[in-house]
Design an enzyme around this catalytic site. Structure first.
Site, mmCIF file in Angstrom:
data_model
loop_
_atom_site.group_PDB
_atom_site.id
_atom_site.type_symbol
_atom_site.label_atom_id
_atom_site.label_comp_id
_atom_site.label_asym_id
_atom_site.label_seq_id
_atom_site.Cartn_x
_atom_site.Cartn_y
_atom_site.Cartn_z
ATOM 1 N N LYS A 163 0.883 -1.169 0.000
ATOM 2 C CA LYS A 163 0.000 0.000 0.000
ATOM 3 C C LYS A 163 0.921 1.219 0.000
ATOM 4 C CE LYS A 163 -4.294 1.571 2.117
ATOM 5 N NZ LYS A 163 -5.005 1.789 0.856
HETATM 6 N N1 PMP Z 1 -7.653 -2.273 -2.963
HETATM 7 C C1 PMP Z 1 -7.077 -1.056 -2.956
HETATM 8 C C2 PMP Z 1 -6.294 -0.626 -4.146
HETATM 9 C C3 PMP Z 1 -7.228 -0.211 -1.845
HETATM 10 O O1 PMP Z 1 -6.661 0.997 -1.830
HETATM 11 C C4 PMP Z 1 -7.996 -0.643 -0.741
HETATM 12 C C5 PMP Z 1 -8.176 0.258 0.451
HETATM 13 N N2 PMP Z 1 -7.146 0.086 1.384
HETATM 14 C C6 PMP Z 1 -8.571 -1.915 -0.794
HETATM 15 C C7 PMP Z 1 -8.377 -2.698 -1.912
HETATM 16 C C8 PMP Z 1 -9.383 -2.436 0.354
HETATM 17 O O2 PMP Z 1 -8.542 -2.696 1.457
HETATM 18 P P1 PMP Z 1 -9.079 -2.590 2.936
HETATM 19 O O3 PMP Z 1 -10.293 -3.439 3.021
HETATM 20 O O4 PMP Z 1 -7.967 -3.110 3.769
HETATM 21 O O5 PMP Z 1 -9.388 -1.158 3.201
#
Ligand code: PMP
Length: 310
Positions: A163
């Site tokens: 991320k």
């Molecule tokens: N994919 C991407 C590209 C994201 O930015 C996010 C948000 N963090 C998610 C999926 C979903 O992840 P999460 O459920 O951990 O927020």
């Protein structure tokens, strides 16, 4: 959605709690987008504000940093405590938390990674309107997706599972394109044409009692995605991770997105193909809403910011 900063907000910067307006970096700061971050939700509960899956988000922050070769100069326990402090000292209830770690350092051409310093900051903002991350009425009526002309980064071009700040350039371009086309979000395919995820959320298709979602290899391993895996059994739903094509999504019974900000959001149309009502999505949404507010059955997902650490 997150709101504008309100009076009294505190930010945590490199170990110090400062007023929101004092959380600054110099404009010469390294600007190539090298950094990693997390996004977490804080919910009001009967036991006061609670962070949802704090330890899991912090663990992903450290994994992202390791992938990017960034050494976070704090321990996970220190960052967890700092995030709770920011919420508490800012007097926040429903909120969004954003810890981030980034390179700062002397201005220069090129990357100069040897001269860069690692900085760590935590911001939090109030959150208003449940389910309104992408559209004020998204929670109730669902959102529209369009397939993006941008493909999700190949694992050979970026460390796509981190991320990491720069990875979001693709998301920003895809989201901007989708908005211009009258949709609320974009559906990104991989370079072979298989479905990956939306600009900032994972995607699921419902076929009868089965939930199909792209395999973890091709997506950010969403914590909400994992939460859906954990909740599915209680709703007698089976989860299958497999490669999906866009046309399969068109003929699914229901499609929904999952994400910390998006929570569980019904998709009401993809590329102009509308879906009917979403009863499975609705049941998952209700279950998720209970869990995040401390009315669910799962232990250990909520960290209560006002209580002593156990
Ligand atoms: N994919 C991407 C590209 C994201 O930015 C996010 C948000 N963090 C998610 C999926 C979903 O992840 P999460 O459920 O951990 O927020």
């Amino acid at each position: 959605m997150i709101t504008e900063p309100t009076p009294g907000l505190r930010a945590w910067v490199d170990g110090a709690l400062v007023a929101w307006d004092d959380a600054r970096v110099h404009v010469s700061a390294h600007h190539y987008g090298v950094g990693v971050f997390e996004g977490l939700r804080v919910y009001r509960t009967a036991r006061g504000p609670a962070v949802f899956r704090l330890a899991d988000h912090t663990a992903r922050l450290f994994r992202s940093a390791r992938m990017m070769g960034i050494t976070i100069p704090w321990s996970a326990a220190e960052l967890d405590a700092a995030q709770r402090t920011v919420i508490r000292e800012s007097g926040l209830g429903d909120a969004y938390l954003r810890p981030f770690v980034f390179h700062d350092g002397p201005f220069g051409l090129g990357l100069h990674t040897g001269r860069l310093v690692v900085r760590t900051a935590i911001l939090a903002l109030p959150w208003a309107d449940d389910g309104a991350h992408l559209d004020p009425e998204a929670g109730a009526r669902g959102i529209r997706l369009v397939t993006s002309s941008f493909t999700r980064h190949a694992p050979t071009s970026l460390l796509a599972k981190a991320k990491a700040n720069g990875n979001y350039m693709t998301s920003i371009l895809a989201l901007t394109e989708a908005r211009a086309a009258g949709a609320e979000d974009a559906l990104l395919l991989d370079r072979e044409g298989f479905v990956t995820e939306a600009s900032g959320a994972n995607v699921f298709a419902v076929f009868g009692r089965e939930l199909h979602t792209p395999p973890r290899e091709s997506v950010l391993e969403g914590i909400t995605r994992d939460t859906v895996f954990a909740l599915a059994g209680a709703l007698e739903l089976e989860v299958r991770e497999r490669r999906l094509t866009r046309d399969e999504l068109y003929v699914a019974d229901e499609v929904f997105l999952t994400g910390t900000a998006a929570e569980i959001t019904r998709v009401r149309a993809i590329d102009g193909r509308a879906f009917g009502s979403g009863p499975v999505t609705e049941r998952l949404r209700a279950r998720y809403a209970d869990e995040v507010r401390g009315k669910g059955t799962r232990e250990g997902w909520l960290t209560y910011v006002a209580e002593e650490e156990s």
